[in-house]
Write a protein that holds these residues in place. Sequence first.
Motif, mmCIF file in Angstrom:
data_model
loop_
_atom_site.group_PDB
_atom_site.id
_atom_site.type_symbol
_atom_site.label_atom_id
_atom_site.label_comp_id
_atom_site.label_asym_id
_atom_site.label_seq_id
_atom_site.Cartn_x
_atom_site.Cartn_y
_atom_site.Cartn_z
ATOM 1 N N LEU A 179 0.658 -1.239 0.109
ATOM 2 C CA LEU A 179 -0.232 -0.067 -0.020
ATOM 3 C C LEU A 179 1.013 1.310 0.063
ATOM 4 O O LEU A 179 0.668 2.265 -0.736
ATOM 5 C CB LEU A 179 -0.991 0.127 1.100
ATOM 6 C CG LEU A 179 -1.973 -1.053 0.987
ATOM 7 C CD1 LEU A 179 -2.950 -0.950 2.673
ATOM 8 C CD2 LEU A 179 -3.079 -0.773 0.008
ATOM 9 N N LEU A 180 2.016 1.313 0.697
ATOM 10 C CA LEU A 180 2.733 2.459 0.808
ATOM 11 C C LEU A 180 3.579 2.650 -0.487
ATOM 12 O O LEU A 180 3.633 3.795 -0.971
ATOM 13 C CB LEU A 180 3.978 2.137 1.941
ATOM 14 C CG LEU A 180 4.991 3.329 2.184
ATOM 15 C CD1 LEU A 180 3.958 4.545 2.790
ATOM 16 C CD2 LEU A 180 6.099 2.877 2.924
ATOM 17 N N ILE A 181 3.869 1.658 -1.144
ATOM 18 C CA ILE A 181 4.652 1.896 -2.664
ATOM 19 C C ILE A 181 3.554 2.247 -3.755
ATOM 20 O O ILE A 181 3.661 3.324 -4.580
ATOM 21 C CB ILE A 181 5.429 0.764 -2.863
ATOM 22 C CG1 ILE A 181 6.415 1.157 -4.228
ATOM 23 C CG2 ILE A 181 4.579 -0.294 -3.445
ATOM 24 C CD1 ILE A 181 7.305 0.273 -4.458
ATOM 25 N N ALA A 182 2.362 1.721 -3.626
ATOM 26 C CA ALA A 182 1.177 2.224 -4.448
ATOM 27 C C ALA A 182 0.751 3.723 -4.165
ATOM 28 O O ALA A 182 0.666 4.451 -4.913
ATOM 29 C CB ALA A 182 0.001 1.268 -3.888
ATOM 30 N N VAL A 183 0.601 4.003 -2.821
ATOM 31 C CA VAL A 183 0.187 5.464 -2.454
ATOM 32 C C VAL A 183 1.460 6.370 -2.951
ATOM 33 O O VAL A 183 1.114 7.343 -3.488
ATOM 34 C CB VAL A 183 -0.102 5.575 -1.022
ATOM 35 C CG1 VAL A 183 -0.222 6.943 -0.602
ATOM 36 C CG2 VAL A 183 -1.156 4.759 -0.757
ATOM 37 N N PHE A 184 2.807 6.208 -2.617
ATOM 38 C CA PHE A 184 3.721 6.923 -3.098
ATOM 39 C C PHE A 184 3.660 6.875 -4.727
ATOM 40 O O PHE A 184 4.068 8.192 -5.156
ATOM 41 C CB PHE A 184 4.964 6.145 -2.806
ATOM 42 C CG PHE A 184 6.480 6.954 -3.064
ATOM 43 C CD1 PHE A 184 6.652 8.028 -2.118
ATOM 44 C CD2 PHE A 184 7.037 6.651 -4.108
ATOM 45 C CE1 PHE A 184 7.936 8.831 -2.527
ATOM 46 C CE2 PHE A 184 8.196 7.405 -4.513
ATOM 47 C CZ PHE A 184 8.601 8.492 -3.565
#
Length: 431
Positions: A179-184
């Motif tokens: 989720l973090l890499i997708a949001v980033f």
Amino acid sequence: MAVEQAENATTAEGQHPHGHPHGHKGCECPQGAREGHRRAVATFVALRERFAAGEGLPRALAHSAGASRQWVSDELAHAARSVADSGRAETSAWRHRVWLRTVCVVWGAAGALLIGQLATAIGAGWSVARTAGLTAAVITAALLTLTARLHRADGGPLAPLVGEDNRLSTSRTVAAAWLLIAVFAVLVLGVELAVAPGDRQRLTDGLALGHTAGLLTVAASTCVAAVLARLVVAARVRAQRLQKVRAVRPRAADLLTDDAGRGSFADVQYIVVHTVALAFTAVRLAREPWRLPDVPWGLALLAAVSVVMYLTGKYAEGGRPTVLSVVRALPEEGAIDRDAPIRTGDDIEIRGSGFVPPGAQDPDRLAKLVVRIGAVHVHVPLVPVAGGFSSPTDTALTVPVPVDVEPGRVDVQVVTASGAETNRYPIDVMD
């Protein structure tokens, strides 16, 4: 566990015999809490080894093996509670310390990205993508800092990743990483779109479903795995098919090990596969910052297989504690009634499995083991030997039959530190 990790520690001078160190007494600073816990553990280990060698017993109890064993067990249980109290104080100090450290790591990563961008910009020049990446990094770091501030009493940014058993959750950590890499990545595209609106068509094409299907599939599967893992564990605990004991505090090793601290194949493969997939995704984002990373379907399938293996391992782990047999414990050497029925006052040996669930090897947890003999509850004595305890163990434990037990057929049942109950095993107690 904490006691086992300090087997080589030495007892400091000026300590209470039950593990209350005079040094740092009442100090809430991290260093004082850590030192106080270390001293309490060292004191307990020294006391256990002393009793295991047959030293320190009161003369008034020397004539009675049962009375001396119970006295030793009570003393060890009291010392173990002191270790547990100091451990809780150390954990509280750790929680205060870890949220500050994680915030420093987050902003350090943002600083490292800035240095990398400046280094790679030499000769190639500054670009909109570099500005978007730095802006997205600052926004992400600010959001994580806010989370750390709100949950500073529970470990900061680690709080959402900690399960109900106070251990770092492998499934939650992997899902959070995706989720973090997708949001980033979405933030990078959003900033680029705001800074360079003339490139709108290429940026919106980078968000097309056909291009991002692999990334969305992997992110969704890991989130579903996190939810299913929690449901499976909770259902199996309620059905007493899995024993869960709360950990003292979360550790990084929880991501790769089971509750007992042993390496777990299901967890290791899950972390390794998704770490590789995340690294591949990050490289794709760095090389093509104008669109969401394209995760190939082959890599997505590998990640899905890893999810299935992880959930299968969660469903298969553990088991209900079971009593297989109850026998009269072998009396002391020289006793004339070595072969006799069970009577009140005799020791019985209960054999089976699952008496000491993973994570319950610490003495304060062992002292919570209870045996029901009929209507009487008997706390299992701690019997020390060099380096540990001969009873209780995961497969056998020894308890006396109290005089309060009525002669006749009674049921024996073990209640473990996790609260799980074994099957009832009938025995005959003679007059």
